[in-house]
Every structure is written in C-alpha cells, then in structure tokens.
Design an enzyme around this catalytic site. Structure first.
Site, mmCIF file in Angstrom:
data_model
loop_
_atom_site.group_PDB
_atom_site.id
_atom_site.type_symbol
_atom_site.label_atom_id
_atom_site.label_comp_id
_atom_site.label_asym_id
_atom_site.label_seq_id
_atom_site.Cartn_x
_atom_site.Cartn_y
_atom_site.Cartn_z
ATOM 1 N N SER A 42 0.837 -1.200 0.000
ATOM 2 C CA SER A 42 0.000 0.000 0.000
ATOM 3 C C SER A 42 0.874 1.253 0.000
ATOM 4 O O SER A 42 1.684 1.420 -0.903
ATOM 5 C CB SER A 42 -0.956 -0.045 1.203
ATOM 6 N N ASP A 168 -5.961 -3.661 -2.432
ATOM 7 C CA ASP A 168 -4.947 -3.422 -1.410
ATOM 8 C C ASP A 168 -4.307 -4.704 -0.857
ATOM 9 O O ASP A 168 -4.993 -5.563 -0.307
ATOM 10 C CB ASP A 168 -5.610 -2.646 -0.269
#
Length: 303
Positions: A42, A168
């Site tokens: 991320s 993610d």
C-alpha cells in the site's frame, strides 16, 4: 541478506519516510544500496518502489506533503454506492513519479503484495530478478503500486491491463516481512540465520471500540460516521491492517530474533489513514524514533 519492509497505512507512510530520510543522510547513499531486497505494501509500496529506483527520500516525503490533500478529496462521504475517493489523481500521481517503467525494467528485487480480486487470491508483483512467478513483467510499476494502494470502499479496484481487478495488499500482508522471509528461503535459498529485516511501521493506533449500552454492532459501529457531514471513519479497515502488521511482526521477531529490527511507535490516538492533517505530527514522530534508535539502526545496518 538484508531486506527492507515497509507497512501500509495511507498518509501515515510519512512516519516511515522520515526515518528513511535520516538513514539516507547518515549513510550518504541511496537507501537501496543498503539492502538486497525491498518490499512494501500500500503506502509502503509507493516508498519501496521509490527506494528501488534510488529516489531521494526527502523528495518522496515532499511529494506526500504536497499531494496528500489532493489525493484524499472525497467524492462521497459514506461510500455506499461508490468509493469514497476517486483514484484519478492517485493514478496520475503514480504515473508522474514512476513514468512508463515496467517491472521488467527493474532488476533490484522489489516485492509489492496485492490481491487479485478477480480470482480471489493473494498476489505479489515482483521485478525482473529471475523469480519464476514473475510471470507478467510487462505490468507498469505505477500499475502494480496502484493495485497495492486500492483500499476497499475508499478507492475503486485497479483494473490491471484490462485483465483482472486488484486491490490493497494490506488485506493479507500489511507488514510484508513474512513475504520477504519466504522469498529469501524459497527463491534465494537462505536460512533464517542469514536473513536480516529492517521493518518500518506506520504508527500504532489506539483504535477505540469502547463498551457502551448500544449493542447494535452494525455498519455504523464498524465504520462510524459523523452527522451532519456523514464523513465515515475507516475504523474497521484500520483495525484489520493494524492486526495484520502486528501479528506478522510478532512471528518475525520469534523467527529471526535480533535479526529483525522493527521500528514503530504508539500514536496514542486514532489517526485514520486518510487524515492529512497529521502529516507534521507523523513526520516529527518518525524523526524522534530515529533519534532514539539511531545507534541500534546503524549497528544493524553495518554488520
């Protein structure tokens, strides 16, 4: 084998960047020169990719300070019918920072955890260092990073080369340290005693789920929102990412002992990953952690 692992955490990546900037200044060389393998999830993927390209950490920190407010501009308050944020500016930002580089163009071992949403499985984007599972090196670096940053509800899934949806990587590897341990043992044929990991967190939140008389644990409890603004707080997602990071850290400390150096700090409150108002505070906290741990960091990296 020395490995750098950087957690996810949205704007809280400023904490890790502040530490890396001080390390870079201390050793007077790019961070990439100090490590054999780089990994990030991320927001950590943004930083890790920048490290692999030998970008200055001060430059990336400045980009966070400059572009954070532009990225986290809400297109909706709650995210019931569409994502809270558009990925339009985030996409343009990554394209500006990483250009048209593909994973094939990068020989430095770089690992970017993501989720292949179309097929429902964890996935690791790998650069061009010979791993047999680096099966699609034509993916643009910015595309791989955007995939790892596409937090559910808050950003839409990323459509990689119009082939599959990706989200993610923090959902399974917010702290990518175990990904690195596996890579070191499985691909590079190192034993645990040969692996050294510097793991950077993004601050430990105090996420408050205080007991009260309201026992209706529906969406409003897990993703609270304020009236009249209806601004939702990513409480459940932040909790999941926090638990993912800390559980991995616990296991790695037991596996690697003093070969695992984890740098993180209590924030003392909730600091949602999209709250840009905490940038200065996060930067100061990172600098303070470096100051406290400087001798330990130097010794760890010089051995």
């Amino acid at each position: 084998m020395k490995m750098l692992c950087i957690d996810g955490g949205g704007i809280r990546g400023v904490f890790a960047l502040a530490i890396l900037q001080k390390i870079e200044e201390k050793f007077a060389c790019p961070i990439s020169d100090l490590f054999d393998v780089i990994a990030g999830t991320s927001t950590g993927a943004i930083i890790a990719a920048s490290v692999a390209l030998k970008k200055q950490m001060s430059e990336i920190l400045n980009e966070y300070e400059t572009n954070g407010k532009k990225i986290f501009v809400r297109q909706t308050k709650v995210g019931l019918f569409k994502s809270v944020y558009s990925d339009r500016y985030l996409r343009r930002f990554f394209q500006m920072v990483f250009g048209e580089l593909t994973l094939k163009d990068i020989e430095k071992p770089l690992l970017i955890p993501a989720v292949n949403l179309t097929y429902g499985r964890p996935y690791v984007h790998r650069t061009n260092y010979g791993h047999p599972e680096s099966d699609d090196l034509s993916v643009k670096l910015w595309d791989a990073v955007l995939s790892s940053c596409s937090a559910p509800v808050y950003f839409p899934p990323n459509k990689v080369k119009n082939k599959y949806l990706s989200i993610d990587g923090g959902l399974w590897a917010n702290n990518p340290s175990l990904v690195c341990v596996t890579e070191a043992m499985d691909f590079f044929n190192h034993s645990l005693r040969d692996i050294k990991i510097l793991s950077l967190g993004t601050g430990q939140q105090t996420i408050d789920f205080t007991m009260d008389d309201n026992m209706d644990w529906g969406a409003r409890k897990w993703l609270p929102f304020d009236f009249p603004s209806m601004k939702v707080t990513p409480k459940l997602l932040d909790l999941a990412l926090h638990l993912s990071s800390e559980s991995v850290s616990y296991h790695c400390q037991h596996l690697l002992g003093d070969h695992y150096l984890r740098l993180n700090e209590q924030l003392g409150k909730e600091v949602p990953f999209d709250e840009v108002k905490y940038i200065d505070e996060l930067k100061a906290l990172g600098l303070n952690v470096y100051k406290q741990k400087e001798n330990e960091i130097i010794t760890f990296l010089e051995k």
